[in-house]
Design an enzyme around this catalytic site. Structure first.
Site, PDB file in Angstrom:
ATOM      1  N   ASP A 553       0.845  -1.159   0.064  1.00  9.14           N
ATOM      2  CA  ASP A 553      -0.138   0.005   0.030  1.00  9.14           C
ATOM      3  C   ASP A 553       0.952   1.229   0.020  1.00  9.14           C
ATOM      4  O   ASP A 553       2.093   1.207   0.272  1.00  9.14           O
ATOM      5  CB  ASP A 553      -0.836   0.159   1.296  1.00  9.14           C
ATOM      6  CG  ASP A 553      -2.102   0.720   1.114  1.00  9.14           C
ATOM      7  OD1 ASP A 553      -2.223   1.469  -0.029  1.00  9.14           O
ATOM      8  OD2 ASP A 553      -2.982   1.046   2.158  1.00  9.14           O
ATOM      9  N   ASP A 629      -9.028   3.691  -1.791  1.00 12.80           N
ATOM     10  CA  ASP A 629     -10.020   3.994  -0.716  1.00 12.80           C
ATOM     11  C   ASP A 629     -11.416   4.735  -1.180  1.00 12.80           C
ATOM     12  O   ASP A 629     -11.490   5.963  -1.191  1.00 12.80           O
ATOM     13  CB  ASP A 629      -9.317   5.069   0.399  1.00 12.80           C
ATOM     14  CG  ASP A 629      -7.904   4.613   0.918  1.00 12.80           C
ATOM     15  OD1 ASP A 629      -7.871   3.331   0.791  1.00 12.80           O
ATOM     16  OD2 ASP A 629      -7.007   5.308   1.133  1.00 12.80           O
TER      17      ASP A 629
END
Length: 954
Positions: A553, A629
């Site tokens: 990430d 996200d």
């Protein structure tokens, strides 16, 4: 206290301006007008190209054309190279002839250099050069003044380069003040040379002085740059955005070029953007931006940059598909214009009937901050041709381990080993299959990656062993920001090797991210990547086992206190390249090094699984991607479809979105619908923010649990089908999840459709993505074809549109007539429990009473398939016989799996059904016939799935 500390950390970072707001603050990210090179490039007006090609300088060899380009405004020289490539592709490179320093050319993305096609000059006049490529129908016309190139297929113009005259190439140079000082020094040196001539010391005669320059040469450079200096404007030598200043020691360096696509109205690709699949025109908006960024809770339906970038654009019409692959890793903007934009279909028809209007045309303009122009034209002509052409350049989607196609359970964060155990047991208690449980950043000791929190995860091997006993896996996060801590081994080793990215002054680049003060490994350095890969060995990554896989990430890279929440562009990488040159490659390299590390830890035997947020062209070779996200909103569920379709079109098939939405709290209906949609997307993972309530499937009532269980069952039953599609993606470059127009390229009504899609060529899926929906509008393409509801077997003749009523358990899926799909219908706790289970073959007949399908299988985890340990078979139904044969006789793989059932859809009632194996006996089979649905169910054919057989239906 740990939770309080974490919340305090996030709050402090947010208040200090290091974190974006919970809904995106667009002011944190540049517009084109705030990006100085985009602003300069966009100011150029079409139709006034200063460039001409000096046809007299043309050099034609067997594999390329070289021509000098001259800018009439400042007499700057560029070198144009044109390569004809095997497979109906053309490569165009434009670079400075004598740059002040080398310009960046993207390495490691191409899997090899395509073989050239021979070029031949077939015509020439005073302003045009005609070339043809051996073995293909295309010809290239190069016009000298003004410079342009046209590619024709027969008499049809396919594509034009610089037809709008927007080629713009900013040369590297030094500031005028620096040049003046050097010229002055040159005359001083010349004066000393003259004095030396009269010296009695022979050693001084013609002895070069330190820093000696030649006045004539420097003066010439100064003359060549005078016009450029006069045109200087703010942002060319340094640029400030929200308090961050980007220095540019070699001045402006951007490149831009336009392409015209006559006959095309529909273009796609250039992900990642939260937008429709069909790209919009951008005359009145910002261009599409390709610049990997950490955008918290991104907005929908705009052209803002997101986490990844693939600079490939596809165009499609009823006659042809083509692609433009712009190989540049710097910040890039893409402008799209069309002469049909804003016109309704009725308006276009009236214009045509009245005999007016031009041929529809889309114009695409690429603008990058640095590097060179290096572009591949993929000339199709079919969609599958373009996929193969692009795959030949950047590689195909890697074959994932079988387990990774199952369901993944994740949140930020599962608290400790007991929490992991309880969640794992919950799936068994509620009879739900799943394959992988995930750990986010809180599992590590103070966000020191490659470690475990000693209080929350004191015995990681015991935890992993318990999962392994149930044939399940774990994924743990390893991010590329490294906590600056003298007691942290990983940090100390990277620093001691000099492997961190440097700032412009030569020190280690530092920024803020989850651990606080952090440094960033330079993944462009192959030595750094090799070191990183070695850290995944079991003796280096303590507590890891062979059922632990990795999640990368924040690898855009995310820098909370950096410009646009990322790294400063004047940071310095390996071999002195600035971050501006390599930015979009950073995440690509992180995932590559991680995947190679997982392969190396097994001695090269086992396939890796690595999920990445940031990506570039070629990232498909190293694992999976997710859409970042997102939020628990219906529109975010809806946008997941075009976002994954856009990625699939550019080679990245292993895509998914956070089921349920990362931010906010989904109401039960939204959560259920997201599970139903996610079950039919390639990467299937639920994920949630740390501030959201727990969302495990059994926490939402018995009715919703049953709906989620049904979605999971459908996913697991189709795993053989999914795995076969990924094998096709590996071998042929075919997208797993694909737009309807890929399968129905002449059906105009599918060209902008992105609320339904195909899985392979056999299944059409239309997830329910509206709240309180009572029905969806289905379009079944393919005139003269037939489709069947995959659940009820109801028959539909195509092409047609209809309204399909839905209930809470509806997942509208249709099997195409003429297809055969293998399924495994026995519910197990994980995919690793299923290899020996029997198959059911779903045979959907077309109007001619025929059908075909494929099945690929291997051990599901190793690279042994590369040594021919696999099976690849075709099952077909023709002339009343269902038969199975090998599609690749090299493959040898033993399996006990057998065919327990055959369901033939769209059939008439037979009088008898028999099965025979070559060299064996023939036996009669029991069957049932459903008159209402025209379905034959054949029970227990009993034949091994790896065997040749013939089943006769009479």
């Amino acid at each position: 206290m740990a939770v309080l500390g974490r919340v305090l950390m996030v709050t402090l970072l947010f208040c200090a301006g290091f974190l974006p707001a919970l809904s995106v603050d667009r002011s944190n990210f540049k517009t084109c007008d705030q990006s100085s090179f985009c602003r300069r490039q966009r100011k150029l007006e079409p139709g006034s190209s200063p460039y001409k090609a000096l046809l007299g300088s043309a050099k034609v060899s067997e594999d390329k054309l070289e021509v000098q380009l001259i800018d009439d405004k400042n007499e700057a020289s560029l070198l144009l190279e044109v390569f004809g490539l095997n497979g109906n592709m053309t490569r165009i490179k434009i670079n400075e002839i004598n740059p002040l320093k080398p310009r960046y050319e993207v390495p490691d993305v191409l899997v090899g250099t395509p073989l050239p096609e021979n070029l031949h000059v077939t015509g020439q006049d005073e302003n045009t050069l005609e070339l043809t490529f051996r073995g293909v129908e295309h010809k290239l016309l190069l016009t000298g003044t003004p410079f342009r190139m046209d590619i024709l297929s027969g008499r049809d113009l396919v594509l034009s380069v610089n037809s709008r005259g927007l080629l713009h190439f900013e040369r590297l140079r030094e500031r005028k003040s620096n040049l003046s000082a050097k010229v002055s020094m040159a005359f001083v040196n010349l004066w000393h040379r003259v004095k030396n001539l009269f010296s009695s010391d022979p050693e001084k005669i013609d002895k070069p002085l330190e820093g000696d320059v030649y006045p004539g040469e420097e003066a010439g450079k100064e003359e060549g740059s005078k016009k450029e200096e006069e045109d200087d404007e703010p942002g060319m030598w340094d640029e400030t955005f929200k308090g961050h200043t980007d220095t540019k020691p070699y001045g402006p360096s951007s490149v831009g070029l336009d392409f015209s696509l006559p006959g095309f109205e529909h273009v796609y690709g250039i992900p990642e953007h939260a937008d429709n699949m069909r790209l919009r025109t951008t005359e009145s908006t910002d261009p599409y931006r390709l610049y990997n960024l950490d955008v918290f809770q991104y907005e929908l339906y705009n052209t803002m940059a997101l986490y990844g970038s693939v600079p490939l654009l596809l165009a499609h019409n009823i006659h042809r598909t083509l692609g433009i692959f712009w190989l540049n890793a710097a910040e890039t903007w893409v402008d799209i214009s069309s002469n049909t934009a804003g016109k309704t279909l009725l308006g276009k028809m009236l214009q045509y009937m009245q005999g007016g209007g031009d041929t529809p045309q889309t114009d695409v303009r690429w603008m990058s901050e640095s590097g060179i122009i290096d572009v591949f034209l993929l000339l199709g002509p079919s969609p599958s041709d373009v996929f193969r052409q692009y795959a030949s350049l950047t590689g195909t989607q890697s074959l994932p381990p079988y387990f990774s196609l199952g369901y993944h359970q994740c949140r930020w964060n599962y608290n400790d080993e007991e929490d992991v155990h309880n969640v794992d047991s919950g799936f068994d208690k509620h009879n739900l299959p799943y394959d992988v449980i995930w750990l986010d950043i809180e599992h590590a000791d103070g966000k020191r990656y490659f470690t475990w929190d000693p209080h929350k995860f004191p015995t990681p091997k015991n935890m992993l062993s318990r999962l392994k006993d149930k044939r399940r896996k774990m994924v743990a996060i390893v991010d590329p920001h490294i906590k600056i801590d003298g007691g942290y081994r990983i940090h100390n080793e990277i620093r001691s090797h000099g492997f961190y990215v440097k700032n412009k002054d030569g020190g280690d680049y530092e920024g803020w991210c989850w651990p606080g003060s952090a440094a960033y490994p330079d993944f462009t350095n192959p030595e750094m990547r090799a070191w990183w890969s070695s850290m995944f060995s079991y003796d280096q990554y303590e507590g890891s086992m062979d059922n632990l896989f990795i999640w990368n990430d924040m690898n855009e890279p995310s820098v909370f206190n950096g410009p646009e929440v990322t790294m400063h562009k004047d940071a310095v990488h390996w071999r002195g390249w600035e971050h501006r040159d390599v930015h979009n490659l950073y995440g690509f390299y992180v995932q590559r090094a991680t995947a190679e590390g997982l392969i190396q830890r097994s001695g090269g035997k086992e396939r890796p699984f690595v999920l990445t947020r940031a990506f570039f062209a070629g990232s498909q070779r190293y694992g999976a991607v997710w859409t970042g996200d997102n939020a628990a909103e219906w529109d975010h569920l809806k946008i997941s479809i075009p976002m994954c379709l856009s990625l699939a079109l550019v080679g990245i098939s292993f895509c998914g979105a956070d089921v349920g939405g990362f931010f906010k709290n989904p109401e039960p209906e939204l959560l259920v619908r997201w599970y139903q949609a996610g079950a039919y997307q390639p990467f299937f993972r639920a994920h949630a923010h740390l501030d959201t309530p727990r969302r495990e499937p059994w926490l939402h009532g018995e009715e919703n649990l049953e709906l989620i269980r049904e979605a999971l069952q459908q996913r697991y039953a189709l795993l053989p089908f999914w795995y076969t599609l990924f094998y096709r993606a590996l071998r042929e470059g075919e997208p797993v999840m694909r737009p309807l127009w890929v399968e129905f390229p002449s059906d105009v009504s599918t060209f902008a459709m992105d609320d339904q899609y195909m899985l392979g060529s056999a299944l059409l899926v239309h997830p329910v993505t509206e709240a309180n929906s009572r029905g969806v509008h289905i379009y079944l393409p393919g005139a003269g074809e037939v489709w069947y509801d995959a659940h009820s077997y109801q028959k539909y003749e195509a092409s047609q549109s209809f309204y399909f009523p839905v209930t809470s358990n509806s997942i509208p899926v249709y099997q195409r007539g003429g297809s055969i799909i293998p399924r495994k219908n026995r519910l197990r706790r994980s995919s690793d429990c299923m290899p020996d289970d029997p198959y059911t073959l779903y045979v959907a007949l077309n109007l001619q009473g025929e059908a075909w399908g494929q099945l690929y299988l291997d051990d599901g985890h190793s690279f042994n398939y590369e040594q021919n340990e696999f099976l690849y078979r075709e099952v077909s139904f023709q002339h009343g016989e269902l038969s199975s044969r090998s599609l690749d006789p090299r493959g040898i793989f033993e399996t006990p799996s057998w065919v327990e059932r055959v369901i033939i859809i769209g059939a008439t009632k037979p009088s008898s059904i028999t099965i025979s194996i070559p060299g064996g006996t023939t036996k009669a089979l029991e069957f049932e016939y459903d008159f209402n649905r025209s379905v034959i169910t054949v029970r227990k054919p009993g034949v091994n799935i790896a065997s040749d057989f013939t089943m006769s239906v009479r």
